[in-house]
Design an enzyme around this catalytic site. Structure first.
Site, PDB file in Angstrom:
ATOM      1  N   LYS A 258      47.668  32.345  43.732  1.00 59.91           N
ATOM      2  CA  LYS A 258      47.755  32.299  45.197  1.00 59.91           C
ATOM      3  C   LYS A 258      48.996  31.537  45.656  1.00 59.91           C
ATOM      4  O   LYS A 258      49.617  30.815  44.887  1.00 59.91           O
ATOM      5  CB  LYS A 258      46.462  31.716  45.768  1.00 59.91           C
ATOM      6  CG  LYS A 258      45.346  32.761  45.639  1.00 59.91           C
ATOM      7  CD  LYS A 258      44.096  32.446  46.357  1.00 59.91           C
ATOM      8  CE  LYS A 258      43.159  33.664  46.231  1.00 59.91           C
ATOM      9  NZ  LYS A 258      41.780  33.349  46.520  1.00 59.91           N
TER      10      LYS A 258
ATOM     11  N   ARG B 231      37.504  33.027  39.210  1.00 61.66           N
ATOM     12  CA  ARG B 231      38.009  34.392  39.418  1.00 61.66           C
ATOM     13  C   ARG B 231      39.506  34.368  39.138  1.00 61.66           C
ATOM     14  O   ARG B 231      40.263  33.713  39.854  1.00 61.66           O
ATOM     15  CB  ARG B 231      37.721  34.814  40.858  1.00 61.66           C
ATOM     16  CG  ARG B 231      38.131  36.237  41.197  1.00 61.66           C
ATOM     17  CD  ARG B 231      37.799  36.554  42.660  1.00 61.66           C
ATOM     18  NE  ARG B 231      38.150  37.915  43.003  1.00 61.66           N
ATOM     19  CZ  ARG B 231      39.370  38.310  43.334  1.00 61.66           C
ATOM     20  NH1 ARG B 231      40.366  37.448  43.362  1.00 61.66           N
ATOM     21  NH2 ARG B 231      39.605  39.573  43.623  1.00 61.66           N
TER      22      ARG B 231
HETATM   23  N1  HH2 Z   1      40.490  36.090  46.437  1.00 60.46           N
HETATM   24  C1  HH2 Z   1      40.991  37.338  46.621  1.00 60.46           C
HETATM   25  C2  HH2 Z   1      40.123  38.437  46.660  1.00 60.46           C
HETATM   26  N2  HH2 Z   1      38.788  38.272  46.518  1.00 60.46           N
HETATM   27  N3  HH2 Z   1      36.933  36.876  46.170  1.00 60.46           N
HETATM   28  C3  HH2 Z   1      36.418  35.644  46.007  1.00 60.46           C
HETATM   29  N4  HH2 Z   1      35.106  35.478  45.865  1.00 60.46           N
HETATM   30  N5  HH2 Z   1      37.218  34.527  45.958  1.00 60.46           N
HETATM   31  C4  HH2 Z   1      38.563  34.619  46.101  1.00 60.46           C
HETATM   32  O1  HH2 Z   1      39.240  33.547  46.095  1.00 60.46           O
HETATM   33  C5  HH2 Z   1      39.152  35.916  46.295  1.00 60.46           C
HETATM   34  C6  HH2 Z   1      38.281  37.036  46.328  1.00 60.46           C
HETATM   35  C7  HH2 Z   1      42.462  37.538  46.731  1.00 60.46           C
HETATM   36  O2  HH2 Z   1      43.051  37.776  45.486  1.00 60.46           O
HETATM   37  P1  HH2 Z   1      43.409  39.219  44.883  1.00 60.46           P
HETATM   38  O3  HH2 Z   1      42.184  40.051  44.722  1.00 60.46           O
HETATM   39  O4  HH2 Z   1      44.195  39.075  43.657  1.00 60.46           O
HETATM   40  O5  HH2 Z   1      44.402  39.850  45.946  1.00 60.46           O
HETATM   41  P2  HH2 Z   1      44.237  40.941  47.067  1.00 60.46           P
HETATM   42  O6  HH2 Z   1      43.187  40.480  48.011  1.00 60.46           O
HETATM   43  O7  HH2 Z   1      45.612  41.039  47.675  1.00 60.46           O
HETATM   44  O8  HH2 Z   1      43.819  42.233  46.406  1.00 60.46           O
END
Ligand code: HH2
Length: 390
Positions: free
Chosen positions: A331, A366
């Site tokens: 992040k 995660r």
């Molecule tokens: N962060 C993201 C997405 N889903 N779910 C939970 N429970 N906790 C988190 O911190 C979280 C999440 C964001 O990360 P990422 O999936 O890599 O990116 P994007 O939302 O751009 O697909």
């Protein structure tokens, strides 16, 4: 729980911490009654209040909200018993005793629909991220093709992921909304293929929509990860009907607006209170306590400093009584502090955050980089004496 050396315990009292200090022996029933779980910051098991401790704490905490308790575990337990004794029928002391139990033995059990469980493990479970999206912040477009997504999920499972989290909507700051139909179109082939090819693998679906969650559960998903923390009023009912574990994450607004909503008076207290409320709604909708996981939502309507405060005070979230899930991986706050601009190159900084979350008692991490995280957790677990469970 091992005793914390006095000096280190007091180091935890920063300006971010909460507002009044009670020496255990001075604990009044009326004050204990006001303690919300989120207001109890565990700052010093084993900390015998020293002569100068009270004035120092009051100086540090003046003007802040909340309550800090410090004392030896035995003193705090005595105080809890005394509080109930002075307020017959009062539950304040009982509540405090319950919180003390949770700090010593955090809630970690997660019960799946088929009755199998994740039981206490002294190293956290690892949730591997698979973004079936064109626009995710660190790997957008790499796994939009269903075959590529399936291969990536299989790789993360082979690297030791306890579960993979399939998301079809980017929730990065400013991301555009995706229709539920499109979300499901992206997810369905990946879920079908994984259910066929890896029938025993645990699969989670990362969605804010109850309709998408229901369809994904029908296709064999085992868990729902709701970053909106029940913004869709039908979500809790869907998870309850399926008997599936549900992750409730804290955020404000939507991915499009959340980075304009980062001002808090007390970020940890407010996030904790919101999660307590979301958990209550989920339980009222019929979801059992061991099917609710809570997540402070790093990067979702939080500044970099807010994320750091949440990680620093994560331990206080154990008092909510549900397993904690934390996602710091790649992040922007990790990039900001490490100076690494490319999200995919933020592995080392992400590990630092993951280890802090593990140390604070997170049950699930995660992450994008499963192998490296497992490796780091195994070493950390061995150092902390948890090697046998790894
Ligand atoms: N962060 C993201 C997405 N889903 N779910 C939970 N429970 N906790 C988190 O911190 C979280 C999440 C964001 O990360 P990422 O999936 O890599 O990116 P994007 O939302 O751009 O697909």
């Amino acid at each position: 729980m091992p005793d914390a050396p006095v000096a280190r315990a007091w180091d935890l009292l920063t300006d971010d911490d909460a507002a009044s200090f009670l020496a255990p022996e001075g604990l009044a029933a009326s004050l204990v009654r006001d303690l919300l779980p989120c207001r109890v910051l565990w700052i010093g098991v084993g900390l015998a209040p020293a002569a100068d401790a009270l004035p120092r704490a009051v100086r540090l905490l003046r003007g802040r909200r909340g309550t800090v308790l410090a004392g030896t575990a035995a003193a705090l337990r005595e105080a809890a018993a005394a509080a109930d004794a002075t307020a017959p029928g009062g539950s304040a002391g009982t509540a405090l005793a319950h919180v003390l139990d949770l700090y010593e033995q955090p809630a970690v059990t997660v019960r799946f629909a088929d009755g199998t469980t994740w039981e206490s493990a002294r190293i956290p479970r690892v949730m591997g991220i698979v973004n079936v999206t064109p626009d995710s912040f660190s790997d957008g477009g790499r796994f939009l093709d269903p075959d590529a997504a399936v291969r990536h999920a299989e790789r993360l499972l082979a690297e030791g992921a306890d579960i993979v989290d399939l998301g079809a909507e980017s929730t990065r700051p400013g991301a555009a909304d995706v229709s539920p139909d499109e979300e499901l179109e992206r997810l369905a082939p990946v879920l079908r293929a994984l259910r066929r090819g890896a029938p025993h693998a645990r699969l989670s679906v990362d969605t804010r929509r109850a309709a998408v969650a229901r369809a994904a559960l029908d296709l064999g998903a085992d868990m729902v990860n709701d970053v909106s923390g029940l913004a869709d009023p039908a979500m809790a009912g869907v998870a309850a009907a399926a008997g599936a574990p549900l992750v409730l994450m804290h955020m404000r607004g939507t991915p499009a607006t959340m980075q304009h909503l980062t001002a808090y008076e007390d970020v940890a207290g407010e996030v904790c209170a919101a999660l307590a409320e979301a958990a209550r709604s989920a339980r009222n909708a019929g979801i059992a306590g061991d099917r609710i996981l809570l997540d402070p939502g790093l990067g979702f309507a939080k500044t970099a400093e807010g994320n750091e405060i949440l990680l620093r005070q994560l331990r206080s979230f154990l008092s909510l009584g549900h397993p904690l899930l934390v996602g710091a991986s790649r992040k922007s706050f990790v990039g900001l502090r490490s100076g690494v601009k490319d999200p995919a190159a933020r592995g080392a900084g992400s590990l630092a955050a993951a280890l802090e979350a593990a140390r604070a008692g997170a049950a699930v991490l995660r992450v994008h980089d499963v192998a490296a995280t497992r490796e780091a957790l195994l070493v950390q677990g061995a150092i902390r004496g948890a090697g046998k469970d790894a």
